[in-house]
Design a protein around this motif. Structure first.
Motif, PDB file in Angstrom:
ATOM      1  N   GLU A 119       0.806  -1.415  -0.026  1.00 36.39           N
ATOM      2  CA  GLU A 119       0.035  -0.100   0.171  1.00 36.39           C
ATOM      3  C   GLU A 119       0.778   1.207  -0.036  1.00 36.39           C
ATOM      4  N   GLY A 120       2.161   1.251  -0.020  1.00 36.68           N
ATOM      5  CA  GLY A 120       2.942   2.378   0.051  1.00 36.68           C
ATOM      6  C   GLY A 120       3.316   3.056   1.370  1.00 36.68           C
ATOM      7  N   ALA A 121       2.696   2.218   2.469  1.00 37.71           N
ATOM      8  CA  ALA A 121       2.707   2.871   3.772  1.00 37.71           C
ATOM      9  C   ALA A 121       4.054   3.101   4.444  1.00 37.71           C
ATOM     10  N   TYR A 122       5.181   2.369   3.822  1.00 36.79           N
ATOM     11  CA  TYR A 122       6.260   2.301   4.500  1.00 36.79           C
ATOM     12  C   TYR A 122       7.345   2.968   3.674  1.00 36.79           C
ATOM     13  N   ALA A 123       8.271   3.425   4.193  1.00 36.13           N
ATOM     14  CA  ALA A 123       9.677   4.561   3.269  1.00 36.13           C
ATOM     15  C   ALA A 123      10.328   3.162   2.766  1.00 36.13           C
ATOM     16  N   GLN A 124      10.870   3.346   1.474  1.00 37.38           N
ATOM     17  CA  GLN A 124      12.034   2.420   1.017  1.00 37.38           C
ATOM     18  C   GLN A 124      13.308   2.819   1.876  1.00 37.38           C
ATOM     19  N   LEU A 125      14.054   1.870   2.233  1.00 32.19           N
ATOM     20  CA  LEU A 125      15.290   2.126   3.073  1.00 32.19           C
ATOM     21  C   LEU A 125      16.602   1.647   2.420  1.00 32.19           C
ATOM     22  N   ASP A 126      16.553   1.311   1.272  1.00 28.38           N
ATOM     23  CA  ASP A 126      17.818   0.544   0.794  1.00 28.38           C
ATOM     24  C   ASP A 126      19.119   1.704   0.702  1.00 28.38           C
ATOM     25  N   LYS A 127      18.768   3.166   0.570  1.00 33.42           N
ATOM     26  CA  LYS A 127      20.123   3.711   0.479  1.00 33.42           C
ATOM     27  C   LYS A 127      20.754   4.008   1.768  1.00 33.42           C
ATOM     28  N   TYR A 128      20.140   3.713   2.807  1.00 31.90           N
ATOM     29  CA  TYR A 128      20.688   3.894   4.211  1.00 31.90           C
ATOM     30  C   TYR A 128      21.733   2.546   4.460  1.00 31.90           C
ATOM     31  N   PHE A 129      21.636   1.432   3.808  1.00 31.22           N
ATOM     32  CA  PHE A 129      22.516   0.518   4.202  1.00 31.22           C
ATOM     33  C   PHE A 129      23.420   0.324   3.132  1.00 31.22           C
ATOM     34  N   ASN A 130      24.647  -0.475   3.488  1.00 33.41           N
ATOM     35  CA  ASN A 130      25.811  -0.290   2.693  1.00 33.41           C
ATOM     36  C   ASN A 130      26.231   0.570   2.222  1.00 33.41           C
ATOM     37  N   ASN A 131      26.087   1.962   3.110  1.00 37.07           N
ATOM     38  CA  ASN A 131      26.467   3.078   2.555  1.00 37.07           C
ATOM     39  C   ASN A 131      27.345   4.004   3.663  1.00 37.07           C
ATOM     40  N   ASP A 132      28.392   4.431   3.125  1.00 36.62           N
ATOM     41  CA  ASP A 132      29.507   4.639   4.108  1.00 36.62           C
ATOM     42  C   ASP A 132      29.142   5.844   4.916  1.00 36.62           C
ATOM     43  N   ALA A 133      28.038   6.751   4.606  1.00 38.24           N
ATOM     44  CA  ALA A 133      27.501   7.664   5.013  1.00 38.24           C
ATOM     45  C   ALA A 133      26.673   7.439   6.390  1.00 38.24           C
ATOM     46  N   TYR A 134      26.399   5.955   6.494  1.00 39.23           N
ATOM     47  CA  TYR A 134      25.907   5.457   7.791  1.00 39.23           C
ATOM     48  C   TYR A 134      26.583   4.245   8.243  1.00 39.23           C
ATOM     49  N   PRO A 135      27.888   4.321   8.468  1.00 39.67           N
ATOM     50  CA  PRO A 135      28.735   3.382   9.191  1.00 39.67           C
ATOM     51  C   PRO A 135      28.261   2.440   9.940  1.00 39.67           C
ATOM     52  N   SER A 370       6.520   9.974   7.537  1.00 36.00           N
ATOM     53  CA  SER A 370       7.137  10.588   8.653  1.00 36.00           C
ATOM     54  C   SER A 370       7.987  11.854   7.929  1.00 36.00           C
ATOM     55  N   LYS A 371       7.996  12.856   8.928  1.00 36.64           N
ATOM     56  CA  LYS A 371       8.778  14.034   8.555  1.00 36.64           C
ATOM     57  C   LYS A 371      10.206  13.950   8.662  1.00 36.64           C
TER      58      LYS A 371
END
Length: 533
Positions: A119-135, A370-371
């Protein structure tokens, strides 16, 4: 090969986690760090979340310590709403429908995840993982694990929590009562039933087995049927389908649904060639209902019921053994706790005993509305960036609730009873496990068994996930019928279950179940054609 890669990656984290996560390095730099690498304080924010269960008595002490540690960096306040266990699913669903202001919620496939993701209720979180900005997230969640927890569309919508691939389901037993009646340690369902009969006969006011009404027997008596690679069970909207595959595992031969006529079941190999023998646990659940509370459906906290001395045993998982044992001993003088592992092969610690898809059963989802998505993910990045940060939330304030023993053990202090935090909802990670220094040898061996890669295997269709995104109305209508029925069935309240299942099947057909069944067959065949991916 993919499953072995995932297993090896997570096992390496479990074994080597103390080397990676225990180092006393400063908090990792983030995109907000200056040239010196030191974080500057962010604008103040309050993150609102929803978990289930009882708020730990000392939760505010932990949150206060967190705020003190991060005032000059994250500058974040955490505000958690704790829902009663039996109400959490519906409250999350209503909250999402109303668009209420919330930044993270506990959700899982056994709650609303399968429905709310499409239903699109939750945000996609792919970009936060395997990302040096989020060690912190990169360190705690390796690529193989992230990949295994993506949904049907190839995207990640959760922060997936696990310690082992399978938290062994057990029945916790009052050891003192077992010894009182001269029983040896219980190693079979027959022995367990004899113990229950003795309790029922002699212990007036004590229920033999405490269960939560919303969950029922769960895995009790499950998994004892013959495991045939060519016959796999897949659930859609709460109803189990038996999928018969060709011998080469490349084609769907038949799909048989609960409530189908005997002629359809006869097409399957034994013991799945009759509904009665395909689901032997249903008869056992009905038979064992005499060991439950009379109003078991209304029971929302079977653990508390047990701890109050009103039950001789209760359903749980191995994870909580040390704390539950201590709690029981503190509550009832002279009482002691032990456990019975439900599945035979696991009880005997056999290799390749537990089928897994290497996905987590528990997770946090971030509402798309979520904001504060970025700030929420910064918080979880901080949580997993060091063992000190992680342990604060999972175990409490060091020196007050617990103290470390070596690199990966823990000693619970007297005040730990005031901080019983559900790590599976928020903090679990295989690289940051601590085992109680007070564990007995049997429990320690089962934890070690749970950490071994060769304990697990991926069954055929083990990674298949049904995509209901094009069938939202049918899925919702069917679930509204099946959810209350399955609750009664799992609590042993339906004796003539074959008749009732057949009746339910007729009702589901009018709601579009045949349409879902055809789509299920199509999706499974596509899954097989793509090599099981």
């Amino acid at each position: 090969m993919k499953s072995k890669t995932i297993a090896s990656a997570l096992l390496a984290l479990t074994i080597l986690g103390s080397t990676v996560a225990c180092s006393s390095k400063p908090e990792s730099a983030s995109p907000d760090a200056g040239a010196s690498g030191k974080q500057s304080a962010l604008a103040p924010v309050t993150l609102k979340g929803m978990l289930f269960g009882d708020q730990p008595k000392d939760m505010q002490a932990v949150l206060g310590e967190f705020e003190k540690r991060t005032k000059d960096t994250l500058n974040t306040t955490i505000n958690i709403q704790w829902n009663p266990i039996g109400d959490h699913k519906q409250k999350v669903k209503l909250m999402m429908a109303a668009g209420e202001d919330v930044d993270f919620v506990f959700d899982a496939d056994f709650l609303n995840l399968k429905e709310l993701v499409p239903e699109g209720a939750y945000a996609q979180l792919d970009k936060y993982f395997n990302n040096d900005a989020y060690p912190g997230l990169k360190q705690a969640f390796p690529p193989e694990y992230v990949e295994a927890n993506k949904r049907y569309d190839g995207h990640l919508y959760t922060i997936p929590f696990t310690q082992y691939y399978y938290d062994l389901p057990v029945i916790y037993i009052r050891k003192d009562l077992r010894e009182k009646y001269g029983f040896q340690p219980i190693n079979s369902y027959d022995e367990l039933q004899k113990f229950y009969d003795k309790v029922l006969e002699n212990e007036k006011g004590i229920t033999p087995l405490a269960l939560r009404g919303g969950s029922g027997f769960q895995e009790i008596w499950q998994g004892e049927n013959k495991d045939l690679p060519t016959v796999r069970q897949v659930q859609v909207a709460g109803i189990p389908f038996m999928v018969h595959l060709s011998d080469d595992m490349k084609k769907v031969v038949d799909i048989v649904e609960q409530g189908d006529p005997a002629s359809e079941w006869a097409k399957l190999p034994a013991p799945y060639n009759a509904m009665k023998t395909a689901f032997p646990q249903y008869d056992k659940w009905a038979e064992w209902s005499k060991y439950l509370e009379k109003d078991v459906i209304s029971q929302k906290d079977s653990g508390a019921y047990f701890m109050s001395g009103k039950a001789a045993s209760y359903y749980g998982t191995l994870y909580s053994f040390a704390k539950d044992r201590q709690k029981l001993q503190d509550t009832i003088p002279g009482a002691d706790l032990e456990f019975f592992v439900l599945r035979t092969k696991a009880r005997k610690m056999k290799p390749h005993a537990i089928s897994t898809n290497y996905r987590a059963n528990n997770s946090i989802a971030i509402p798309a509305s979520s904001k504060n998505i970025e700030r929420t993910m910064k918080f979880f990045d901080w949580l997993f960036s060091s063992r000190d940060n992680h342990d604060l939330f999972e175990y409490g304030v060091p020196g007050k609730h617990w103290e470390p023993v070596g690199e990966n053990q823990i000693k619970y202090l007297d005040e730990s009873k005031n901080y019983n935090f559900p790590g599976y909802e928020f903090t679990w990670n295989p690289s940051m496990i601590r085992l109680s220094s007070d564990l007995d040898e049997t429990a320690r061996k089962y934890f070690e068994y749970s950490a071994k890669a060769d304990t697990y295997y991926t069954a055929p269709l083990g990674n298949f996930a049904f995509d209901s995104s094009s069938f939202k109305a049918e899925f919702a209508n069917i679930s509204s019928k099946t959810d209350p029925f399955i609750q009664l069935l799992k609590a042993g309240q339906i004796k003539d279950w074959e008749t009732q299942v057949t009746k339910l099947k007729g009702e589901l057909v009018t709601l579009g179940m045949d349409k879902l069944r055809g789509e299920l067959k199509k999706q499974i065949q596509t899954y097989l054609d793509n090599g099981g991916k």
